[in-house]
Design an enzyme around this catalytic site. Sequence first.
Site, PDB file in Angstrom:
ATOM      1  N   THR A  26      40.874  48.238  46.862  1.00 13.25           N
ATOM      2  CA  THR A  26      41.765  49.138  47.598  1.00 13.25           C
ATOM      3  C   THR A  26      41.012  50.029  48.563  1.00 13.25           C
ATOM      4  O   THR A  26      41.550  50.436  49.590  1.00 13.25           O
ATOM      5  CB  THR A  26      42.538  50.002  46.583  1.00 13.25           C
ATOM      6  OG1 THR A  26      43.379  49.136  45.851  1.00 13.25           O
ATOM      7  CG2 THR A  26      43.395  51.048  47.246  1.00 13.25           C
ATOM      8  N   SER A  70      39.946  43.326  42.822  1.00 15.37           N
ATOM      9  CA  SER A  70      39.053  43.110  41.684  1.00 15.37           C
ATOM     10  C   SER A  70      39.735  42.415  40.516  1.00 15.37           C
ATOM     11  O   SER A  70      39.078  42.026  39.551  1.00 15.37           O
ATOM     12  CB  SER A  70      38.391  44.405  41.254  1.00 15.37           C
ATOM     13  OG  SER A  70      39.317  45.259  40.650  1.00 15.37           O
ATOM     14  N   THR A 103      39.265  49.005  41.761  1.00 18.08           N
ATOM     15  CA  THR A 103      39.165  49.824  40.548  1.00 18.08           C
ATOM     16  C   THR A 103      39.650  49.099  39.285  1.00 18.08           C
ATOM     17  O   THR A 103      39.281  49.483  38.185  1.00 18.08           O
ATOM     18  CB  THR A 103      39.965  51.131  40.705  1.00 18.08           C
ATOM     19  OG1 THR A 103      41.325  50.808  41.000  1.00 18.08           O
ATOM     20  CG2 THR A 103      39.383  52.005  41.794  1.00 18.08           C
ATOM     21  N   ASP A 104      40.461  48.039  39.465  1.00 20.12           N
ATOM     22  CA  ASP A 104      41.067  47.398  38.284  1.00 20.12           C
ATOM     23  C   ASP A 104      40.027  46.908  37.276  1.00 20.12           C
ATOM     24  O   ASP A 104      40.206  47.065  36.067  1.00 20.12           O
ATOM     25  CB  ASP A 104      41.928  46.199  38.710  1.00 20.12           C
ATOM     26  CG  ASP A 104      43.236  46.609  39.362  1.00 20.12           C
ATOM     27  OD1 ASP A 104      43.529  47.818  39.427  1.00 20.12           O
ATOM     28  OD2 ASP A 104      43.975  45.716  39.818  1.00 20.12           O
ATOM     29  N   LYS A 176      39.223  52.640  33.303  1.00 18.19           N
ATOM     30  CA  LYS A 176      40.390  52.965  34.121  1.00 18.19           C
ATOM     31  C   LYS A 176      41.544  53.257  33.170  1.00 18.19           C
ATOM     32  O   LYS A 176      41.887  52.426  32.322  1.00 18.19           O
ATOM     33  CB  LYS A 176      40.728  51.805  35.058  1.00 18.19           C
ATOM     34  CG  LYS A 176      41.867  52.130  36.009  1.00 18.19           C
ATOM     35  CD  LYS A 176      42.085  51.059  37.075  1.00 18.19           C
ATOM     36  CE  LYS A 176      43.194  51.514  38.043  1.00 18.19           C
ATOM     37  NZ  LYS A 176      43.424  50.562  39.143  1.00 18.19           N
ATOM     38  N   GLU A 297      39.204  48.520   6.856  1.00 18.73           N
ATOM     39  CA  GLU A 297      40.405  47.930   6.243  1.00 18.73           C
ATOM     40  C   GLU A 297      40.283  46.417   6.133  1.00 18.73           C
ATOM     41  O   GLU A 297      41.174  45.760   5.600  1.00 18.73           O
ATOM     42  CB  GLU A 297      41.650  48.298   7.063  1.00 18.73           C
ATOM     43  CG  GLU A 297      42.037  49.750   6.927  1.00 18.73           C
ATOM     44  CD  GLU A 297      43.399  50.031   7.526  1.00 18.73           C
ATOM     45  OE1 GLU A 297      44.407  49.542   6.998  1.00 18.73           O
ATOM     46  OE2 GLU A 297      43.434  50.749   8.556  1.00 18.73           O
TER      47      GLU A 297
HETATM   48  N1  GLU Z   1      44.026  45.482  42.453  1.00 17.14           N
HETATM   49  C1  GLU Z   1      43.200  46.272  43.294  1.00 17.14           C
HETATM   50  C2  GLU Z   1      41.718  46.094  42.928  1.00 17.14           C
HETATM   51  O1  GLU Z   1      41.296  46.309  41.838  1.00 17.14           O
HETATM   52  C3  GLU Z   1      43.704  47.608  43.272  1.00 17.14           C
HETATM   53  C4  GLU Z   1      42.968  48.622  42.566  1.00 17.14           C
HETATM   54  C5  GLU Z   1      42.024  49.410  43.415  1.00 17.14           C
HETATM   55  O2  GLU Z   1      41.122  48.945  44.065  1.00 17.14           O
HETATM   56  O3  GLU Z   1      42.235  50.598  43.339  1.00 17.14           O
HETATM   57  O4  GLU Z   1      40.987  45.704  43.778  1.00 17.14           O
END
Ligand code: GLU
Length: 340
Positions: A26, A70, A103-104, A176, A297
């Site tokens: 992103t 990602s 970020t994913d 995340k 457990e």
């Molecule tokens: N799906 C995107 C990725 O991970 C969106 C998440 C992002 O980059 O914030 O590239």
Amino acid sequence: MVAAMPSRRTQPPALPRVAVLATGGTIAGAQGRGRGYRSGIFSIESLIAAAPGVESLARLDAVHVASIGSQDMGERVWRALAARTQAALDDPGVCGVVITHGTDTMEETAYFLNLVLRTSKPVVLVGAMRPATAMSADGPMNLYNAVATAAHPGAAGRGVLVVANDEIHFAREVAKTNTTQVGTFKSTHRGLAGLVSAARLHFYAGPVRRNTLSSALALPARGKLPRVEVIYAYAGMGRGLVDDAVRAGARGLVMAGVGNGNLGAAAIRAAATAARAGVAVVRSSRTGGGIVERNIEMDDDRLGFIAADELNPQKARILLMLGLAHTRETGALQQLFYEY
Ligand code: GLU
């Protein structure tokens, strides 16, 4: 006539050199006409140009490795990224590396690199929650702070780091935790590596587990990493998913167990059968925090299971893939989860 000599005092200090490796996400994304957007549209050069002042922090060598969201990250890009990052780090003129990333799955790439890179130089992953074209895009400041971190000697020897929202996270600790908010990254167990505010840096205590130079987990030169599947547990779970994963060729299973890595009786029976057949079974937790310990457990000793300690399921998968490339022995694999 005497030629004017440049005064030593007026020479600007040489800027540190930082390599910037782009993979998409992103931070390089553009909004569409409606609510959606596409990852990895913009070049790394344009992202750098959108962070005014970054050129006063370091000389940047920008390289494209991939242009993907990602969610499409995986072993093929990881291998290329690890090779390019290691090559940049091995250049004596380069003081650190910044990797732009979605970020994913950033926490998975960060942890993977944390285990396979051999360096004490800073390696910083950075992304953004808002596309580059969004109102109040967070990418430019995140990139600015990531470059400042990678150029700073205080970031050395800390393993791979993630910079976002003015925070510096250790690769092992970060996750995340929110689908959309800019403060999505959290280090639940052991806190932050530091803070960075408009390039002003504050570092805290160092990493607690083996990484980079102290890691013995190399990426095998040839072949694919052993297949490891993550299976999410739930109330009323049967044995089908476990059996299916083993039939499909999984060499390892990470159970995103309920609570303290728990599974219902049917899933335990299936996982125990898999373990007896030589499939490594790791118990992690779907809770997002806490330690999964042995023999609480479930009788891990009898069932042949491995406890993930603090690693979340997606990071436990990375460690298990790299671990299985070196050993199939359950005790040795368990030890990795205590050390990394
Ligand atoms: N799906 C995107 C990725 O991970 C969106 C998440 C992002 O980059 O914030 O590239």
